[in-house]
Scaffold this motif. Structure first.
Motif, PDB file in Angstrom:
ATOM      1  N   GLN A 431       0.510 -12.088  21.506  1.00 38.63           N
ATOM      2  CA  GLN A 431       0.843 -11.849  20.229  1.00 38.63           C
ATOM      3  C   GLN A 431      -0.347 -11.690  19.294  1.00 38.63           C
ATOM      4  O   GLN A 431      -1.066 -12.755  19.710  1.00 38.63           O
ATOM      5  N   VAL A 432      -0.722 -10.965  18.572  1.00 36.53           N
ATOM      6  CA  VAL A 432      -1.695 -11.142  17.565  1.00 36.53           C
ATOM      7  C   VAL A 432      -1.220 -11.359  15.991  1.00 36.53           C
ATOM      8  O   VAL A 432      -0.129 -10.956  15.735  1.00 36.53           O
ATOM      9  N   ILE A 433      -1.798 -12.333  15.323  1.00 33.62           N
ATOM     10  CA  ILE A 433      -1.488 -12.933  14.005  1.00 33.62           C
ATOM     11  C   ILE A 433      -2.760 -12.304  13.110  1.00 33.62           C
ATOM     12  O   ILE A 433      -3.819 -12.681  13.344  1.00 33.62           O
ATOM     13  N   LYS A 434      -2.635 -11.506  11.972  1.00 36.36           N
ATOM     14  CA  LYS A 434      -3.186 -11.217  10.922  1.00 36.36           C
ATOM     15  C   LYS A 434      -2.947 -11.873   9.533  1.00 36.36           C
ATOM     16  O   LYS A 434      -1.999 -11.317   9.254  1.00 36.36           O
ATOM     17  N   GLN A 435      -3.467 -12.771   9.352  1.00 36.85           N
ATOM     18  CA  GLN A 435      -3.126 -13.824   8.199  1.00 36.85           C
ATOM     19  C   GLN A 435      -3.073 -12.735   6.720  1.00 36.85           C
ATOM     20  O   GLN A 435      -4.283 -11.965   6.971  1.00 36.85           O
ATOM     21  N   GLY A 436      -2.349 -12.797   6.039  1.00 37.03           N
ATOM     22  CA  GLY A 436      -2.624 -12.091   4.697  1.00 37.03           C
ATOM     23  C   GLY A 436      -2.306 -10.361   4.774  1.00 37.03           C
ATOM     24  O   GLY A 436      -2.230  -9.786   3.878  1.00 37.03           O
ATOM     25  N   TRP A 437      -2.217  -9.950   6.226  1.00 31.88           N
ATOM     26  CA  TRP A 437      -2.156  -8.639   6.290  1.00 31.88           C
ATOM     27  C   TRP A 437      -1.192  -8.040   5.353  1.00 31.88           C
ATOM     28  O   TRP A 437      -1.535  -6.975   4.669  1.00 31.88           O
ATOM     29  N   ALA A 438       0.004  -8.243   5.327  1.00 38.63           N
ATOM     30  CA  ALA A 438       1.330  -7.540   4.578  1.00 38.63           C
ATOM     31  C   ALA A 438       0.764  -7.832   3.299  1.00 38.63           C
ATOM     32  O   ALA A 438       1.122  -6.857   2.558  1.00 38.63           O
ATOM     33  N   ALA A 439       0.384  -8.821   2.548  1.00 40.98           N
ATOM     34  CA  ALA A 439       0.270  -8.702   1.188  1.00 40.98           C
ATOM     35  C   ALA A 439      -0.869  -7.826   0.740  1.00 40.98           C
ATOM     36  O   ALA A 439      -0.796  -7.100  -0.145  1.00 40.98           O
ATOM     37  N   ARG A 440      -2.021  -7.746   1.744  1.00 39.98           N
ATOM     38  CA  ARG A 440      -3.027  -6.967   1.471  1.00 39.98           C
ATOM     39  C   ARG A 440      -2.689  -5.236   1.209  1.00 39.98           C
ATOM     40  O   ARG A 440      -2.783  -4.382   0.501  1.00 39.98           O
ATOM     41  N   LEU A 441      -1.540  -5.109   2.090  1.00 41.72           N
ATOM     42  CA  LEU A 441      -1.092  -3.710   2.318  1.00 41.72           C
ATOM     43  C   LEU A 441      -0.540  -3.495   1.060  1.00 41.72           C
ATOM     44  O   LEU A 441      -0.722  -2.357   0.199  1.00 41.72           O
ATOM     45  N   ARG A 442       0.518  -4.561   0.535  1.00 42.90           N
ATOM     46  CA  ARG A 442       1.274  -4.156  -0.563  1.00 42.90           C
ATOM     47  C   ARG A 442       0.386  -3.858  -1.853  1.00 42.90           C
ATOM     48  O   ARG A 442       0.592  -3.060  -2.638  1.00 42.90           O
ATOM     49  N   ALA A 443      -0.530  -4.731  -1.961  1.00 40.43           N
ATOM     50  CA  ALA A 443      -1.540  -4.668  -3.102  1.00 40.43           C
ATOM     51  C   ALA A 443      -2.058  -3.063  -3.188  1.00 40.43           C
ATOM     52  O   ALA A 443      -2.358  -2.570  -4.244  1.00 40.43           O
ATOM     53  N   LEU A 444      -2.780  -2.629  -1.838  1.00 39.29           N
ATOM     54  CA  LEU A 444      -3.400  -1.753  -1.909  1.00 39.29           C
ATOM     55  C   LEU A 444      -2.342  -0.309  -2.232  1.00 39.29           C
ATOM     56  O   LEU A 444      -2.953   0.428  -2.933  1.00 39.29           O
ATOM     57  N   LYS A 445      -1.024  -0.395  -1.785  1.00 47.41           N
ATOM     58  CA  LYS A 445      -0.004   0.689  -2.032  1.00 47.41           C
ATOM     59  C   LYS A 445       0.296   0.781  -3.754  1.00 47.41           C
ATOM     60  O   LYS A 445       0.198   1.736  -4.234  1.00 47.41           O
ATOM     61  N   SER A 446       0.186  -0.574  -4.350  1.00 47.58           N
ATOM     62  CA  SER A 446       0.730  -0.523  -5.899  1.00 47.58           C
ATOM     63  C   SER A 446      -0.852   0.134  -6.409  1.00 47.58           C
ATOM     64  O   SER A 446      -0.500   0.718  -7.711  1.00 47.58           O
ATOM     65  N   ALA A 447      -1.801  -0.110  -6.183  1.00 48.12           N
ATOM     66  CA  ALA A 447      -3.072   0.237  -6.555  1.00 48.12           C
ATOM     67  C   ALA A 447      -3.199   1.725  -6.545  1.00 48.12           C
ATOM     68  O   ALA A 447      -3.512   2.515  -7.674  1.00 48.12           O
ATOM     69  N   VAL A 448      -2.672   2.233  -5.488  1.00 53.57           N
ATOM     70  CA  VAL A 448      -2.680   3.866  -5.371  1.00 53.57           C
ATOM     71  C   VAL A 448      -1.636   4.569  -6.420  1.00 53.57           C
ATOM     72  O   VAL A 448      -2.024   5.353  -7.000  1.00 53.57           O
ATOM     73  N   LYS A 449      -0.513   3.837  -6.307  1.00 57.57           N
ATOM     74  CA  LYS A 449       0.586   4.499  -7.460  1.00 57.57           C
ATOM     75  C   LYS A 449       0.053   4.621  -8.757  1.00 57.57           C
ATOM     76  O   LYS A 449       0.323   5.225  -9.381  1.00 57.57           O
ATOM     77  N   LYS A 450      -0.493   3.607  -9.162  1.00 54.49           N
ATOM     78  CA  LYS A 450      -1.043   3.661 -10.815  1.00 54.49           C
ATOM     79  C   LYS A 450      -2.184   4.819 -10.846  1.00 54.49           C
ATOM     80  O   LYS A 450      -2.175   5.786 -11.190  1.00 54.49           O
TER      81      LYS A 450
END
Ligand code: UD1
Ligand code: MG
Length: 450
Positions: A431-450
């Motif tokens: 198993q691999v854990i990437k801390q904060g990865w999901a939050a970073r993805l969401r931030a990136l997506k909302s930046a693209v929408k604007k």
């Protein structure tokens, strides 16, 4: 049943072409309750008449002769090369008839509901002095059957439907087909039968009038219509299956099995049950199943060729295929398939698994979604699971493979190498854990929408 000291020969006519079955297979090879029509007749003869058996088959009916031998290894087969009537068919077995027997029974291979006690009654009639004993019955619609002409309480003739007068056609008592002949006169009577009738066939039923002409006695043994129900079509096959299922369920209930909804349970002629077995609604038993005491078979399970031990729980929705052996208290749960596997006492596979070509030691636990990968595309391989082993959910055990006693297999493992006793095997991506990865993805997506 007390065995008569008299000797007996049964001749089974199995030369039927079965064209109305719309099948490539001989009629008598069709099955009812998991057993061929012929095998039903032969087992009834074995249990109710005993003695020697001759089977008359049509040309190219090796399969029928083989089936007869698989049920009764001593059964002889004779070929009737041309279909010229029932008496002609019986005479195909002349070498067996000529050897002599006190009683001779002639049965049809397509009447599988015949009971051992009915055959015993025919033999009793012969032992009591009759030369011809005929099974009589009163069908709802007698069209097509031979009518039993009785005068002054004596059977004087059988008139085939085609040859009968209107007066004779009004007779409700019909020939069930099964006939007993006293061995001393049988061959002489059969050889005197001619073919002067509408069909130009040699009718076995003429044995009655010939015996009478010789001052010998013919009698009727009356039975239920079900006992002599013959099969010519797939619809009749289904009707006979229904009667057979009713009989088997009744016998199971009388033996103490709890069938919660008997009419929904399909049994085989060889299904056996111990005491206090419970079978829930909608269960199908194929051939070769034995169920020991206190077992519970839950709804919608399909079981064939399986030995189910004491107190075992199967289903709901389990499939047990041939070669399954379940030890005392084992549990096979929903959507689990087992084939050629011995699952020992107390072992469990409760959910969504396939266990094939395997041995599972006592008390082992097979987690949900475990698969024994037994087939490599060319050959089947075995899986060995030791006592008390624990197979984590969603594991693939790639056979040939052995999991030692008390070993653990981590969930989601693909196990390709043997696991020693008491070891842990993990065969999955770490198993691999990437801390904060999901939050970073969401931030990136909302930046693209604007
Ligand atoms: C026969 C009886 C009839 C009886 C009915 C009961 C005769 C002449 N008639 O009529 O009285 O009411 O059964 O179902 O016996 N077979 C052969 N070789 C032959 C002819 C028949 O092996 O040459 C076999 C058939 O495969 C079948 C049995 O004998 O298993 C009976 O023959 P079938 O033609 O069905 O006789 P039915 O007309 O039904
Ligand atoms: Mg018939």
């Amino acid at each position: 049943m007390t065995k008569s000291p008299r000797t007996c020969l049964s001749v089974v006519l199995a030369a039927g072409e079965g064209t109305r079955m719309r099948s490539r297979h001989p009629k008598v090879m069709h099955e009812v309750a998991g057993r061929s029509l012929l095998a039903h007749v032969l087992t009834a003869i074995r249990d109710g008449a005993g003695g020697k058996v001759a089977v008359v088959v049509g040309p190219d009916s090796n399969a029928v002769a083989q089936e007869a031998r698989s049920v009764l290894p001593d059964a002889e087969s004779f070929v009737q090369t041309e279909r010229r009537g029932t008496a002609h068919a019986v005479l195909a077995a002349k070498p067996a008839l000529a050897r002599g027997a006190d009683d001779m029974l002639i049965a049809f291979g397509d009447t599988p509901l015949i009971r051992p006690e009915t055959l015993a009654r025919l033999r009793k009639a012969l032992a009591d002095g009759a030369t011809v004993a005929v099974l009589g019955f009163r069908p709802a619609d007698p069209t097509g059957y031979g009518r039993l002409v009785v005068q002054g309480g004596e059977l004087v003739a059988i008139r085939e439907h085609a040859d009968a007068s209107d007066e004779e056609r009004a007779i409700g008592l019909c020939n069930g087909g099964l006939i007993g002949l006293a061995g001393a006169s049988a061959l002489a009577i059969l050889e005197s039968i001619g073919n002067q009738n509408k069909k130009g066939e040699f009718y076995l039923t003429d044995a009655v009038s010939i015996a009478r002409e010789r001052g010998l006695r013919a009698v009727v043994v009356e039975v239920d219509e079900d006992d002599v129900r013959g099969i010519n079509t797939k619809a009749q096959l289904a009707e006979v299956e229904a009667v057979m299922q009713r009989r088997l369920r009744q016998a199971a209930l009388e033996a103490g099995v709890t069938l919660i909804a008997p009419e929904t349970v399909h049994l085989c002629a060889d299904t056996t049950f111990g005491r206090d077995v419970v079978v829930e609604p909608y269960v199908v038993f194929g051939p070769g199943v034995s169920v020991a005491d206190d077992a519970v078979i839950h709804s919608f399970s399909h079981i064939a060729g399986a030995e189910i031990g004491v107190g075992v729980s199967v289903g709901p929705y389990a499939r047990l295929r041939p070669g399954t052996r379940l030890g005392e208290g084992a549990r096979i749960g929903n959507f689990v398939e087992v084939k050629a596997a011995h699952i020992e006492a107390g072992a469990k596979a409760n959910h969504l698994s396939y266990i094939g070509d395997a041995h599972v030691g006592p008390g082992a636990n097979i987690g949900a979604g475990t698969i024994t990968c037994n087939y490599d595309g060319a050959a089947k391989h075995r899986t060995e699971i030791g006592a008390g082993a624990f197979i984590g959910s969603n594991s693939a055990l790639v056979a040939p493979i052995s999991i030692g006693e008390g070993a653990y297999v981590g969930s989601g493992s693909v196990v390709t190498r043997d696991v020693p006793a008491d070891a842990l095997a993990l065969g999955r991506a770490p198993q691999v854990i990437k801390q904060g990865w999901a939050a970073r993805l969401r931030a990136l997506k909302s930046a693209v929408k604007k």
